[in-house]
Scaffold this motif. Structure first.
Motif, PDB file in Angstrom:
ATOM      1  N   GLU A   9       0.825  -1.210   0.000  1.00 52.69           N
ATOM      2  CA  GLU A   9       0.000   0.000   0.000  1.00 52.69           C
ATOM      3  C   GLU A   9       0.856   1.256   0.000  1.00 52.69           C
ATOM      4  N   LEU A  12       2.330   1.644  -3.524  1.00 51.03           N
ATOM      5  CA  LEU A  12       1.330   2.143  -4.454  1.00 51.03           C
ATOM      6  C   LEU A  12       1.071   3.631  -4.241  1.00 51.03           C
ATOM      7  N   TYR A  13       0.988   4.034  -2.989  1.00 54.87           N
ATOM      8  CA  TYR A  13       0.784   5.449  -2.669  1.00 54.87           C
ATOM      9  C   TYR A  13       1.934   6.298  -3.204  1.00 54.87           C
ATOM     10  N   TRP A  15       3.903   5.608  -5.732  1.00 52.48           N
ATOM     11  CA  TRP A  15       3.816   5.656  -7.192  1.00 52.48           C
ATOM     12  C   TRP A  15       2.739   6.641  -7.646  1.00 52.48           C
ATOM     13  N   HIS A  16       1.634   6.715  -6.919  1.00 53.59           N
ATOM     14  CA  HIS A  16       0.574   7.667  -7.261  1.00 53.59           C
ATOM     15  C   HIS A  16       1.064   9.106  -7.090  1.00 53.59           C
ATOM     16  N   VAL A  17       1.782   9.363  -6.026  1.00 50.52           N
ATOM     17  CA  VAL A  17       2.323  10.709  -5.804  1.00 50.52           C
ATOM     18  C   VAL A  17       3.357  11.037  -6.879  1.00 50.52           C
ATOM     19  N   SER A  19       3.513   9.848  -9.882  1.00 48.93           N
ATOM     20  CA  SER A  19       2.799  10.048 -11.136  1.00 48.93           C
ATOM     21  C   SER A  19       2.148  11.423 -11.192  1.00 48.93           C
ATOM     22  N   ARG A  20       1.600  11.878 -10.080  1.00 43.97           N
ATOM     23  CA  ARG A  20       1.009  13.220 -10.043  1.00 43.97           C
ATOM     24  C   ARG A  20       2.081  14.294 -10.214  1.00 43.97           C
ATOM     25  N   THR A  74      -8.463  11.010  -8.870  1.00 35.71           N
ATOM     26  CA  THR A  74      -7.624   9.884  -9.299  1.00 35.71           C
ATOM     27  C   THR A  74      -6.464  10.366 -10.165  1.00 35.71           C
ATOM     28  N   VAL A  75      -5.451   9.533 -10.234  1.00 31.85           N
ATOM     29  CA  VAL A  75      -4.290   9.830 -11.077  1.00 31.85           C
ATOM     30  C   VAL A  75      -4.686   9.792 -12.545  1.00 31.85           C
ATOM     31  N   TRP A  76      -5.559   8.856 -12.911  1.00 30.58           N
ATOM     32  CA  TRP A  76      -6.002   8.744 -14.302  1.00 30.58           C
ATOM     33  C   TRP A  76      -6.705  10.010 -14.759  1.00 30.58           C
ATOM     34  N   TRP A  79      -4.093  12.724 -15.457  1.00 21.31           N
ATOM     35  CA  TRP A  79      -3.415  12.560 -16.737  1.00 21.31           C
ATOM     36  C   TRP A  79      -4.345  12.862 -17.908  1.00 21.31           C
TER      37      TRP A  79
END
Length: 104
Positions: A9, A12-13, A15-17, A19-20, A74-76, A79
């Motif tokens: 978790e 994943l968190y 990677w989300h940061v 990506s943002r 969301t990250v999606w 983007w």
């Protein structure tokens, strides 16, 4: 007391940061550059005035893009909110270039 997050978790968190951040920095830059090109080609002013105004507006658009990337759910969505307008602007710029560099 809240339960501890697992390593998966946390990864994943992170990677989300990441990506943002990448969306804000690179995606925001691309979108802002395309907005600047579009405005510099389409404003009915002299070339130097339209470029100056387009670059000045770019600061506001870039700031707005960064804020927006970190405010969506969301990250999606972050983007897609940068990619779709970038593609539309690129198509409009290509249309202006095909018509001889004159805006609509």
């Amino acid at each position: 007391m809240a339960p501890k997050a697992s390593a998966a978790e946390l990864s994943l968190y992170r990677w989300h940061v990441a990506s943002r951040v990448l969306a804000a920095v690179l995606g925001g830059y691309v979108l802002t550059s395309l907005i600047g090109i579009f405005f510099s080609l389409s404003l009915p002013l002299s070339r130097s005035d339209s470029v100056t105004i387009a670059n000045t507006l770019g600061f506001a658009f870039y700031t707005g893009a960064i804020i927006w990337v970190f405010s969506v759910a969301t990250v999606w969505r972050a983007w897609l909110g940068l990619v779709i307008p970038s593609l539309v602007l690129a198509a409009l710029i290509a249309l202006i270039a095909l018509t001889g560099g004159h805006a609509f």
